[in-house]
Design a protein around this motif. Structure first.
Motif, PDB file in Angstrom:
ATOM      1  N   VAL B  19       0.831  -1.211   0.000  1.00 27.25           N
ATOM      2  CA  VAL B  19       0.000   0.000   0.000  1.00 27.25           C
ATOM      3  C   VAL B  19       0.864   1.258   0.000  1.00 27.25           C
ATOM      4  O   VAL B  19       0.655   2.178  -0.801  1.00 27.25           O
ATOM      5  CB  VAL B  19      -0.962  -0.003   1.210  1.00 27.25           C
ATOM      6  N   ILE B  20       1.881   1.289   0.873  1.00 27.16           N
ATOM      7  CA  ILE B  20       2.741   2.476   0.963  1.00 27.16           C
ATOM      8  C   ILE B  20       3.475   2.707  -0.355  1.00 27.16           C
ATOM      9  O   ILE B  20       3.541   3.832  -0.867  1.00 27.16           O
ATOM     10  CB  ILE B  20       3.738   2.336   2.134  1.00 27.16           C
ATOM     11  N   GLY B  21       3.994   1.602  -0.937  1.00 20.77           N
ATOM     12  CA  GLY B  21       4.695   1.713  -2.219  1.00 20.77           C
ATOM     13  C   GLY B  21       3.801   2.325  -3.281  1.00 20.77           C
ATOM     14  O   GLY B  21       4.200   3.229  -4.017  1.00 20.77           O
ATOM     15  N   ALA B  22       2.560   1.837  -3.329  1.00 18.16           N
ATOM     16  CA  ALA B  22       1.622   2.330  -4.339  1.00 18.16           C
ATOM     17  C   ALA B  22       1.302   3.812  -4.119  1.00 18.16           C
ATOM     18  O   ALA B  22       1.307   4.599  -5.070  1.00 18.16           O
ATOM     19  CB  ALA B  22       0.342   1.498  -4.307  1.00 18.16           C
ATOM     20  N   VAL B  23       1.065   4.189  -2.861  1.00 20.64           N
ATOM     21  CA  VAL B  23       0.733   5.589  -2.554  1.00 20.64           C
ATOM     22  C   VAL B  23       1.899   6.506  -2.948  1.00 20.64           C
ATOM     23  O   VAL B  23       1.701   7.564  -3.555  1.00 20.64           O
ATOM     24  CB  VAL B  23       0.372   5.748  -1.064  1.00 20.64           C
ATOM     25  N   LEU B  24       3.131   6.069  -2.648  1.00 25.31           N
ATOM     26  CA  LEU B  24       4.314   6.856  -2.998  1.00 25.31           C
ATOM     27  C   LEU B  24       4.417   7.072  -4.504  1.00 25.31           C
ATOM     28  O   LEU B  24       4.661   8.195  -4.967  1.00 25.31           O
ATOM     29  CB  LEU B  24       5.579   6.159  -2.497  1.00 25.31           C
ATOM     30  N   ILE B  25       4.226   5.994  -5.257  1.00 24.94           N
ATOM     31  CA  ILE B  25       4.368   6.106  -6.709  1.00 24.94           C
ATOM     32  C   ILE B  25       3.264   6.998  -7.283  1.00 24.94           C
ATOM     33  O   ILE B  25       3.519   7.834  -8.162  1.00 24.94           O
ATOM     34  CB  ILE B  25       4.366   4.712  -7.374  1.00 24.94           C
ATOM     35  N   VAL B  26       2.038   6.830  -6.752  1.00 25.49           N
ATOM     36  CA  VAL B  26       0.943   7.695  -7.207  1.00 25.49           C
ATOM     37  C   VAL B  26       1.289   9.162  -6.921  1.00 25.49           C
ATOM     38  O   VAL B  26       1.173  10.031  -7.796  1.00 25.49           O
ATOM     39  CB  VAL B  26      -0.387   7.310  -6.523  1.00 25.49           C
ATOM     40  N   TYR B  35       3.641  13.773 -17.795  1.00 22.37           N
ATOM     41  CA  TYR B  35       4.377  12.647 -18.374  1.00 22.37           C
ATOM     42  C   TYR B  35       4.506  11.521 -17.367  1.00 22.37           C
ATOM     43  O   TYR B  35       4.242  10.352 -17.667  1.00 22.37           O
ATOM     44  CB  TYR B  35       5.757  13.117 -18.846  1.00 22.37           C
ATOM     45  N   TRP B  36       4.903  11.894 -16.155  1.00 21.19           N
ATOM     46  CA  TRP B  36       5.110  10.860 -15.132  1.00 21.19           C
ATOM     47  C   TRP B  36       3.793  10.292 -14.609  1.00 21.19           C
ATOM     48  O   TRP B  36       3.749   9.155 -14.131  1.00 21.19           O
ATOM     49  CB  TRP B  36       5.982  11.404 -14.006  1.00 21.19           C
ATOM     50  N   THR B  37       2.731  11.062 -14.712  1.00 30.34           N
ATOM     51  CA  THR B  37       1.416  10.521 -14.354  1.00 30.34           C
ATOM     52  C   THR B  37       1.083   9.345 -15.265  1.00 30.34           C
ATOM     53  O   THR B  37       0.603   8.302 -14.817  1.00 30.34           O
ATOM     54  CB  THR B  37       0.329  11.602 -14.490  1.00 30.34           C
ATOM     55  N   VAL B  38       1.387   9.539 -16.555  1.00 34.10           N
ATOM     56  CA  VAL B  38       1.110   8.468 -17.516  1.00 34.10           C
ATOM     57  C   VAL B  38       2.016   7.264 -17.264  1.00 34.10           C
ATOM     58  O   VAL B  38       1.583   6.110 -17.341  1.00 34.10           O
ATOM     59  CB  VAL B  38       1.265   8.991 -18.965  1.00 34.10           C
ATOM     60  N   VAL B  39       3.285   7.529 -16.947  1.00 39.88           N
ATOM     61  CA  VAL B  39       4.206   6.419 -16.652  1.00 39.88           C
ATOM     62  C   VAL B  39       3.680   5.615 -15.465  1.00 39.88           C
ATOM     63  O   VAL B  39       3.635   4.371 -15.499  1.00 39.88           O
ATOM     64  CB  VAL B  39       5.632   6.949 -16.359  1.00 39.88           C
ATOM     65  N   ALA B  40       3.251   6.315 -14.415  1.00 41.57           N
ATOM     66  CA  ALA B  40       2.735   5.622 -13.230  1.00 41.57           C
ATOM     67  C   ALA B  40       1.474   4.846 -13.583  1.00 41.57           C
ATOM     68  O   ALA B  40       1.285   3.700 -13.136  1.00 41.57           O
ATOM     69  CB  ALA B  40       2.447   6.633 -12.120  1.00 41.57           C
ATOM     70  N   GLU B 153      -5.262  11.759 -13.818  1.00 45.80           N
ATOM     71  CA  GLU B 153      -5.007  11.569 -12.382  1.00 45.80           C
ATOM     72  C   GLU B 153      -6.074  10.686 -11.754  1.00 45.80           C
ATOM     73  O   GLU B 153      -5.779   9.789 -10.975  1.00 45.80           O
ATOM     74  CB  GLU B 153      -4.978  12.913 -11.632  1.00 45.80           C
ATOM     75  N   VAL B 154      -7.329  10.952 -12.111  1.00 50.00           N
ATOM     76  CA  VAL B 154      -8.434  10.169 -11.542  1.00 50.00           C
ATOM     77  C   VAL B 154      -8.299   8.706 -11.943  1.00 50.00           C
ATOM     78  O   VAL B 154      -8.455   7.790 -11.126  1.00 50.00           O
ATOM     79  CB  VAL B 154      -9.786  10.748 -12.002  1.00 50.00           C
ATOM     80  N   LEU B 155      -7.983   8.491 -13.237  1.00 49.16           N
ATOM     81  CA  LEU B 155      -7.800   7.115 -13.706  1.00 49.16           C
ATOM     82  C   LEU B 155      -6.653   6.452 -12.964  1.00 49.16           C
ATOM     83  O   LEU B 155      -6.715   5.268 -12.626  1.00 49.16           O
ATOM     84  CB  LEU B 155      -7.522   7.105 -15.206  1.00 49.16           C
ATOM     85  N   LEU B 156      -5.600   7.223 -12.703  1.00 46.53           N
ATOM     86  CA  LEU B 156      -4.442   6.686 -11.991  1.00 46.53           C
ATOM     87  C   LEU B 156      -4.848   6.153 -10.614  1.00 46.53           C
ATOM     88  O   LEU B 156      -4.420   5.068 -10.222  1.00 46.53           O
ATOM     89  CB  LEU B 156      -3.359   7.763 -11.857  1.00 46.53           C
ATOM     90  N   ALA B 222      -9.805   2.392 -21.636  1.00 46.25           N
ATOM     91  CA  ALA B 222     -10.590   2.934 -22.746  1.00 46.25           C
ATOM     92  C   ALA B 222     -10.882   4.416 -22.484  1.00 46.25           C
ATOM     93  O   ALA B 222     -10.843   5.248 -23.393  1.00 46.25           O
ATOM     94  CB  ALA B 222     -11.894   2.157 -22.905  1.00 46.25           C
ATOM     95  N   MET B 223     -11.140   4.756 -21.211  1.00 46.87           N
ATOM     96  CA  MET B 223     -11.341   6.159 -20.820  1.00 46.87           C
ATOM     97  C   MET B 223     -10.082   6.964 -21.081  1.00 46.87           C
ATOM     98  O   MET B 223     -10.120   8.098 -21.542  1.00 46.87           O
ATOM     99  CB  MET B 223     -11.660   6.247 -19.326  1.00 46.87           C
ATOM    100  N   ARG B 224      -8.950   6.351 -20.807  1.00 45.67           N
ATOM    101  CA  ARG B 224      -7.662   7.024 -20.970  1.00 45.67           C
ATOM    102  C   ARG B 224      -7.420   7.419 -22.432  1.00 45.67           C
ATOM    103  O   ARG B 224      -6.960   8.515 -22.723  1.00 45.67           O
ATOM    104  CB  ARG B 224      -6.561   6.087 -20.462  1.00 45.67           C
ATOM    105  N   SER B 225      -7.769   6.532 -23.376  1.00 46.78           N
ATOM    106  CA  SER B 225      -7.458   6.845 -24.770  1.00 46.78           C
ATOM    107  C   SER B 225      -8.578   7.665 -25.414  1.00 46.78           C
ATOM    108  O   SER B 225      -8.472   8.035 -26.571  1.00 46.78           O
ATOM    109  CB  SER B 225      -7.205   5.565 -25.570  1.00 46.78           C
TER     110      SER B 225
END
Lengths: 248, 313
Positions: B19-26, B35-40, B153-156, B222-225
């Motif tokens: 959980v912590i790892g995921a929150v950090l990356i987000v 750019y990095w939002t898309v990478v994440a 961001e929301v999709l992320l 699909a929302m993303r594209s």
């Protein structure tokens, strides 16, 4: 009282009659031996009882209930467990995990996952494999694998244990050990045993009753002594004994 | 590949680390710019997909080469119902539809093993793709524009949450009774059913469960594209990438898919824009290398280093 009762069981593989009208009763608490040459139908009979194969005709009663047509996992839950002549360990798992899975799935009321390891260790101690419980099952010797087959079958808490040549390929010392282990677990677990064995001394040593199959037919049944003296058995194994004629 | 059954120690550290790892990356992804939002987003998408694949294929040894079908079905359902029902409903429905589809096809498909299963799953995904393509073109809807989709961001947040859930499912199933039954199925089905494992039921359940999260991911992507195109959401490359990440990271352990996704996305970030040819050459070489020399992937290599030879778990 018979725990397992087989009535007029037949099995055809296409034109081949593997089993023909077999009727057999296994008394609760006894050791019942099955003997016969290769191809006599012994393993086929095991596979049908365990649900791995279907009988063509006939009925099988276990503790008074019909078990024909049940899946192998259902037969197992009723209290019948078999070993395989050609051993089938879960080679990539440890010895203990092999038995744990049997404990978790084979019993009517399985214990908690956290308790399974300790229960498995007890069974492995019974059968003399406890020192190897952390080893991958694939690393065991043949003797070890045969023992693991028995330990895994015991894990399911069977009432009837069916052993398919668990001594084949073992050295005489290992055979003696295996017989001692089997006697011990039979008493401690209150088992009834149906056993196929080619090591004749082991079979006669352990069995209360022996049934002889020949080309899919039951040709004799009796105590080991009666079987040894039986003319039909001698004929099947050694050919017809003709009296020697004196030269004219 | 062995599933670690070391269930004596508490699972709290593993859960909190995930959980912590995921929150950090987000957090990093959002603060460092689009750019990095898309990478994440991509990272979490691949973790969620590979983790779900691993739940079935890693544990049972049935290698599915058609997992994109779940992704595509989820995307299709979300695209068709877009603006008709809210996303918080249509995305879970997409996952449910994918799971239902897997449940229906499971019985016939799971009758075959080995290479036949691989080819069958691949063929099945292609079949669904062309049926939907035919349906869409017949109704004159070869692609659908999806205006007003949520921000990246929301999709992320959604995708990261699903990646965490998928990871925890793989982790907990691995140490459960269910997971042990699946391991028995992988090792020897005949022996498994003889000791009481209901083989077919376990396989079908795992197969259906492994399709649900990919279905939801498909809907989100699909929302993303912002447009829906059958050929894009059923692209077999998605299935191939999942299997590649699972091989490189190692299946059957919840850490494997994370490592596999990180490795492949890292490689792509380094080389994709500067030397795309080199990226594919290296990817091929790594794949061959892992299959030959480290069949249990990165996680297998790490475990091997930690333990002296000969000892197990």
């Amino acid at each position: 009282m018979s725990l397992l009762s087989i009535k007029s069981l037949s099995k055809n593989f296409g034109g081949l009659q593997a089993l023909n009208q077999i009727t057999l009763d296994v008394t609760e608490g006894s050791v019942h031996g099955l003997m016969g040459a290769n191809g006599a139908g012994k393993t086929t009979l095991f596979s049908i009882i365990a649900g791995n194969q279907r009988a063509t005709t006939g009925t099988i009663l276990f503790a008074g209930q019909p078990i024909n047509g049940l899946r192998p996992d259902q037969v197992c839950k009723r209290g019948i467990s078999r070993t395989f002549q050609i051993v089938r360990p879960f080679a990539g798992l440890t010895v203990r995990e092999n038995v744990e899975i049997a404990i978790l799935y084979g019993r009517q009321t399985p214990p908690k996952v956290s308790e399974a390891a300790a229960l498995a260790q007890d069974i492995l101690a019974d059968i003399g494999l406890d020192a190897l419980s952390d080893q991958p099952a694939g690393s065991l010797t043949l003797s070890g694998r045969k023992r693991l087959e028995v330990a895994r079958a015991l894990g399911t808490e069977p009432r009837l244990l069916m052993l398919d040549e668990v001594m084949a390929g073992l050295t005489p010392v290992e055979v003696t050990d295996m017989i001692a282990s089997l006697r011990r677990v039979k008493d401690s677990h209150g088992l009834t045993i149906l056993i196929i064995e080619h090591v004749m001394s082991a079979l006669t040593d352990m069995s209360d009753t022996i049934t002889v199959l020949h080309h899919g037919e039951k040709i004799a049944q009796g105590t080991p002594k009666q079987i040894a003296d039986n003319a039909a058995v001698q004929e099947a194994y050694f050919g017809i004994a003709e009296p020697l004629e004196a030269p004219a | 590949m062995t599933i670690p059954f070391i269930s004596t120690n508490s699972s709290l550290p593993a859960v909190s680390a995930t959980v912590i790892g995921a929150v950090l990356i987000v957090g990093l992804g959002v603060t460092m710019g689009s750019y990095w939002t898309v990478v994440a987003l991509n990272l979490f998408m691949w973790i969620a997909l590979t983790q779900s694949w691993s739940l079935f294929s890693g544990m049972t040894g049935y290698i599915s080469l058609g997992h994109v079908v779940a992704y595509g079905i989820g995307a299709y359902l979300v695209a068709v119902t877009f603006k008709m029902i809210p996303l918080w409903l249509s995305i879970p429905l997409g996952g449910l539809a994918a799971g239902l589809f897997a449940l229906i096809v499971a019985i016939p498909v799971l009758r075959v093993r080995g290479p036949y299963f691989v080819i069958l799953t691949f063929g099945l995904a292609e079949l669904v793709k062309y049926i939907l393509l035919y349906t869409e073109t017949t109704f004159g809807k070869s692609s659908r524009l999806l205006f007003g989709a949520p921000k990246t961001e929301v999709l992320l947040y959604w995708v990261a949450a699903l990646a965490v859930i998928a990871t925890l499912i793989t982790y907990f199933v691995g140490r459960s009774r269910f997971g042990k039954g699946l391991a028995a199925v992988r090792e020897d089905e005949t022996a498994a059913e003889t000791i009481g494992v209901p083989v077919t039921r376990l396989k079908v359940l795992a197969f259906a469960a492994s399709a649900v999260i990919p279905g939801m991911i498909g809907g989100l992507m699909a929302m993303r594209s912002t447009y829906f195109d059958v050929l894009q959401v059923f692209n077999p490359t998605i299935s191939f990438s999942i299997v590649t990440m699972a091989i490189i990271g190692g299946a059957g352990d919840a850490r494997g898919p994370i490592l596999g996704a990180l490795f492949m996305l890292g490689l792509a970030e380094l080389l994709w824009s500067t030397a795309p040819q080199l990226y594919f050459i290296l990817l091929g070489l790594f794949l061959i290398g892992f299959v030959l020399f480290a069949p249990n992937g990165l996680i297998g290599l790490i475990k091997r280093r930690k333990q002296p030879k000969g000892s197990v778990s």
